[in-house]
Structure formats: structure tokens, C-alpha cells
Design an enzyme around this catalytic site. Structure first.
Site, PDB file in Angstrom:
ATOM      1  N   ARG A 172      10.112  58.634   3.683  1.00  0.00           N
ATOM      2  CA  ARG A 172       9.896  57.197   3.750  1.00  0.00           C
ATOM      3  C   ARG A 172      10.921  56.551   4.684  1.00  0.00           C
ATOM      4  O   ARG A 172      12.010  57.083   4.896  1.00  0.00           O
ATOM      5  CB  ARG A 172      10.021  56.570   2.353  1.00  0.00           C
ATOM      6  CG  ARG A 172       9.076  57.169   1.314  1.00  0.00           C
ATOM      7  CD  ARG A 172       9.363  56.591  -0.065  1.00  0.00           C
ATOM      8  NE  ARG A 172       8.452  57.091  -1.099  1.00  0.00           N
ATOM      9  CZ  ARG A 172       8.678  58.145  -1.861  1.00  0.00           C
ATOM     10  NH1 ARG A 172       9.838  58.829  -1.723  1.00  0.00           N
ATOM     11  NH2 ARG A 172       7.798  58.525  -2.776  1.00  0.00           N
ATOM     12  N   LYS A 196      12.864  57.512  -4.355  1.00  0.00           N
ATOM     13  CA  LYS A 196      12.732  56.469  -5.369  1.00  0.00           C
ATOM     14  C   LYS A 196      13.387  56.921  -6.666  1.00  0.00           C
ATOM     15  O   LYS A 196      13.273  58.073  -7.071  1.00  0.00           O
ATOM     16  CB  LYS A 196      11.250  56.167  -5.608  1.00  0.00           C
ATOM     17  CG  LYS A 196      10.567  55.484  -4.425  1.00  0.00           C
ATOM     18  CD  LYS A 196       9.138  55.133  -4.749  1.00  0.00           C
ATOM     19  CE  LYS A 196       8.476  54.372  -3.593  1.00  0.00           C
ATOM     20  NZ  LYS A 196       7.076  54.019  -3.911  1.00  0.00           N
ATOM     21  N   HIS A 267       5.150  54.490   7.770  1.00  0.00           N
ATOM     22  CA  HIS A 267       4.305  55.013   6.699  1.00  0.00           C
ATOM     23  C   HIS A 267       3.093  55.730   7.268  1.00  0.00           C
ATOM     24  O   HIS A 267       2.574  56.673   6.658  1.00  0.00           O
ATOM     25  CB  HIS A 267       3.883  53.888   5.757  1.00  0.00           C
ATOM     26  CG  HIS A 267       3.715  54.334   4.339  1.00  0.00           C
ATOM     27  ND1 HIS A 267       4.754  54.864   3.595  1.00  0.00           N
ATOM     28  CD2 HIS A 267       2.626  54.363   3.531  1.00  0.00           C
ATOM     29  CE1 HIS A 267       4.317  55.180   2.389  1.00  0.00           C
ATOM     30  NE2 HIS A 267       3.030  54.896   2.327  1.00  0.00           N
ATOM     31  N   ARG A 270       4.128  59.150   7.953  1.00  0.00           N
ATOM     32  CA  ARG A 270       4.183  59.870   6.672  1.00  0.00           C
ATOM     33  C   ARG A 270       2.778  60.326   6.262  1.00  0.00           C
ATOM     34  O   ARG A 270       2.579  61.486   5.855  1.00  0.00           O
ATOM     35  CB  ARG A 270       4.786  58.950   5.612  1.00  0.00           C
ATOM     36  CG  ARG A 270       4.843  59.509   4.190  1.00  0.00           C
ATOM     37  CD  ARG A 270       5.634  58.525   3.331  1.00  0.00           C
ATOM     38  NE  ARG A 270       5.485  58.733   1.903  1.00  0.00           N
ATOM     39  CZ  ARG A 270       6.220  59.587   1.188  1.00  0.00           C
ATOM     40  NH1 ARG A 270       7.118  60.346   1.786  1.00  0.00           N
ATOM     41  NH2 ARG A 270       6.054  59.695  -0.118  1.00  0.00           N
ATOM     42  N   HIS A 293       6.567  62.568  -4.264  1.00  0.00           N
ATOM     43  CA  HIS A 293       5.693  61.819  -5.163  1.00  0.00           C
ATOM     44  C   HIS A 293       6.020  62.177  -6.611  1.00  0.00           C
ATOM     45  O   HIS A 293       6.195  63.353  -6.945  1.00  0.00           O
ATOM     46  CB  HIS A 293       4.222  62.150  -4.887  1.00  0.00           C
ATOM     47  CG  HIS A 293       3.699  61.546  -3.621  1.00  0.00           C
ATOM     48  ND1 HIS A 293       2.623  62.066  -2.939  1.00  0.00           N
ATOM     49  CD2 HIS A 293       4.115  60.466  -2.919  1.00  0.00           C
ATOM     50  CE1 HIS A 293       2.398  61.321  -1.863  1.00  0.00           C
ATOM     51  NE2 HIS A 293       3.288  60.349  -1.840  1.00  0.00           N
ATOM     52  N   TYR A 302      -4.520  62.232  -0.260  1.00  0.00           N
ATOM     53  CA  TYR A 302      -4.643  62.848   1.053  1.00  0.00           C
ATOM     54  C   TYR A 302      -5.780  63.849   1.129  1.00  0.00           C
ATOM     55  O   TYR A 302      -6.266  64.154   2.214  1.00  0.00           O
ATOM     56  CB  TYR A 302      -3.313  63.522   1.433  1.00  0.00           C
ATOM     57  CG  TYR A 302      -2.201  62.515   1.559  1.00  0.00           C
ATOM     58  CD1 TYR A 302      -2.117  61.684   2.671  1.00  0.00           C
ATOM     59  CD2 TYR A 302      -1.259  62.355   0.551  1.00  0.00           C
ATOM     60  CE1 TYR A 302      -1.120  60.743   2.781  1.00  0.00           C
ATOM     61  CE2 TYR A 302      -0.257  61.421   0.650  1.00  0.00           C
ATOM     62  CZ  TYR A 302      -0.184  60.611   1.762  1.00  0.00           C
ATOM     63  OH  TYR A 302       0.800  59.670   1.860  1.00  0.00           O
TER      64      TYR A 302
END
Length: 322
Positions: A172, A196, A267, A270, A293, A302
Site C-alpha cells: 500500500r 494495517k 492502489h 497494487r 489482507h 482478484y
């Protein structure tokens, strides 16, 4: 939303302050995520307390305070009001999630007896298929940036290195900006990333990214570094840690050089990296680990991208497609 937060009754305003401290210190969320959560909670509390603007453009509070009267009916009415104001399904889904997180925290803190958010059902957000580069278009972006880096200008070397690293790893933009020089391990060709929730992971990169990173660190970074640079891997022109806005500008301008490429920012790179990994035979679980994730369901998006691309190719090329 500042005016609304300032107009909340004292107890409600104090709750927002407490919740902000909780999000920042205990959950380790990014500044952007904290702002989004707080904006949704302030909107909910403003609705609960009847805070609105009158004809003089001054805030006018209602007659309640704190979380008095907050129940699932209020939550549903708040979302209905948002829908009536033209908010999208995606926005409604996000706001419902933010409300559930807030009411769960409020119950844990003993501020409410029961958690009304647990009974709240919101519409599912439409998951749009992201625009991606084709592998040949991604190659053109990297070749164009390599040509700029060949001039040995520090900014050109930096831009090429960050483009190569973004596409090679799928990290990211916030993760890229947070990298320090020591996070790059050339011996193993991996980069240590804090994602995150401050979750750490190691992400591999290939030889093109290695060459670009070495050129930047050895020949470009010293030209921009100042006493305020610290250990930051990527620097802005004033020597401080690079910011996401600058990275987005670099990516947009680089992709614009490729005819027919979809307009995108970091993004989009990504998304492109994840799609190309799956098209190349990588399994979902591995791609989940690489992208950081939390759940496999996010990575599964995806698979829809690759299926849509296969369908488009089939429609264009198979004689019996039409």
C-alpha cells in the site's frame, strides 16, 4: 464535519474524544482510517442529538446528551437519512460498520447496557472490479521510468525505485511511505512492511526492483537527504519522508505515458500486481500473505478480475463468442 463535532453536547463530545484516543492508541489505525471512523461517529451522534444548522448557519443542538436513546431504531433511521441524502451503498456499508465498531466499544466501556449495533444490518457495498494494467503496459511504465532514472537525477532515481517496488510487492502507498532504509534486506531481496493494525510482514521483490533501489539509495538519496531525513527510505524534494500525495502524483504521471492504460494511482499498481500474480499461477493464500489482507475474502476479489479479463479476451477472439 468540524462544525458538527464542535456543536455536539458536552457528554457526546467527550465520548468522541475518548473514542479517538482508543482508535489511535489501542488499535493502531492509520490517521486516514481514524478520521473516517470519527467522521461517521460524529455524524451518528449529531443525528441522535438533533444537531443541525439553522438559517443563520449556526449549529443548533437537540435536547439529549451522551448515548441516551441510542438503539437499533436510531441506527436504522440514521442510515435511512443518509440514503435519502444520496449516499452510495458503499458509503452506507462503511458507516454501518463504523457504527457497529463504536457501539461495541461503548458497551465494553460500560457506556450502554446493550450493543444495538449487533442487530444492525446494512446493504452490502458494490464491489467494483478495479482497473489494472496489462503486464506489457506495466513493463512500459517501468521502462519509461528507467529512462528517466538514467539521467541520474535524484528525483528520477527515486521515482523509478518507488514504482518498481510498488509493482513488485503490491504494498500500500502508506506502507511504502513508512519504509526505512533498514527495512530493505538486499541479501534476501525482501522488504519488511508494517501494514494495517501494525501487522508486520516480509514481502519479496525481484531483480529489477533491487537494481532500482540500490541506485536510489547509493546515488539518489544522498542528493535529497538532510538533517531531518532520519531513516526514511524515500524522501521528498525537501529531504523529509515522502508523503502519499507525492507518490500518487508520481504514479499518475508515469501511467499517463502509456497509451491506452487506465488512469490509476498506487492502489492501481497494487491491483495490477495481485492480478498478474494470480494470472501467473500464484495461489490465493500466498497472494493474501503478500498483500497483507486480514481475510481471504478480500483477496478473492482478484479472482473476479482475472475471470472478467478472460471473458473479455474470449469475447474478442473466439469465433463463436458472439
Amino acid at each position: 464535519m468540524r462544525w458538527l463535532r464542535a456543536a455536539l453536547p458536552p457528554r457526546a463530545a467527550g465520548l468522541v474524544d475518548d473514542y479517538e484516543r482508543h482508535l489511535m492508541s489501542e488499535r493502531g489505525l492509520s490517521d486516514h482510517t481514524v478520521r473516517a471512523y470519527l467522521g461517521d461517529v460524529v455524524s451518528l451522534l449529531g443525528f441522535l442529538h438533533g444537531v443541525e444548522r439553522d438559517d443563520t448557519d449556526e449549529a443548533r443542538p437537540g435536547g439529549t446528551d451522551g448515548l441516551d436513546g441510542l438503539d437499533v431504531d436510531v441506527l436504522r433511521a440514521w442510515l435511512a437519512d443518509q440514503r435519502g441524502s444520496g449516499r452510495s451503498r458503499t458509503t452506507l456499508a462503511r458507516r454501518a460498520a463504523a457504527a457497529r465498531t463504536f457501539t461495541a466499544w461503548a458497551q465494553r466501556e460500560g457506556l450502554i447496557a446493550a450493543d444495538p449495533g449487533a442487530r444492525l444490518v446494512a446493504p452490502r457495498a458494490h464491489r467494483k472490479l478495479p482497473g489494472v494494467l496489462r503486464p506489457d503496459q506495466a513493463g512500459e511504465v517501468m521502462r519509461a521510468s528507467a529512462a528517466g532514472a538514467a539521467e541520474r537525477d535524484p528525483v528520477g532515481l527515486r521515482d523509478h525505485a518507488l514504482l518498481e517496488l510498488l509493482y513488485a510487492t503490491g504494498i500500500r502507498v502508506a506502507e511504502l511511505c513508512g519504509l526505512d532504509v533498514d527495512d530493505v534486506e538486499f541479501s534476501r531481496r525482501v522488504v519488511r512492511v508494517f501494514g494495517k493494525g501494525s501487522r508486520e510482514r516480509m514481502v519479496p521483490f525481484g531483480q529489477p526492483a533491487e537494481r532500482a533501489l540500490r541506485a536510489w539509495i547509493e546515488g539518489g538519496r544522498p542528493g535529497l537527504a538532510t538533517g531531518s531525513s532520519g531513516a526514511a527510505l524515500f524522501l521528498g524534494v525537501r529531504g523529509r519522508r515522502i508523503d502519499p500525495r507525492t507518490v500518487r502524483k508520481v504514479v499518475h504521471e508515469a501511467v499517463e505515458t502509456v497509451p491506452g492504460a487506465a488512469d490509476m494511482g498506487p492502489h492501481g499498481l497494487r491491483h495490477s500486481a495481485a492480478t498478474h500474480l494470480l494470472e501467473g499461477g500464484a495461489d490465493l493464500r500466498s497472494v493474501q500473505e503478500l498483500l497483507g489482507h486480514a481475510t481471504l475474502a478480500t483477496t478473492q476479489l482478484y479472482t473476479h478480475v482475472t475471470v472478467e479479463r478472460l471473458k473479455a479476451i474470449h469475447d474478442r477472439t473466439h469465433p463463436r463468442a458472439q
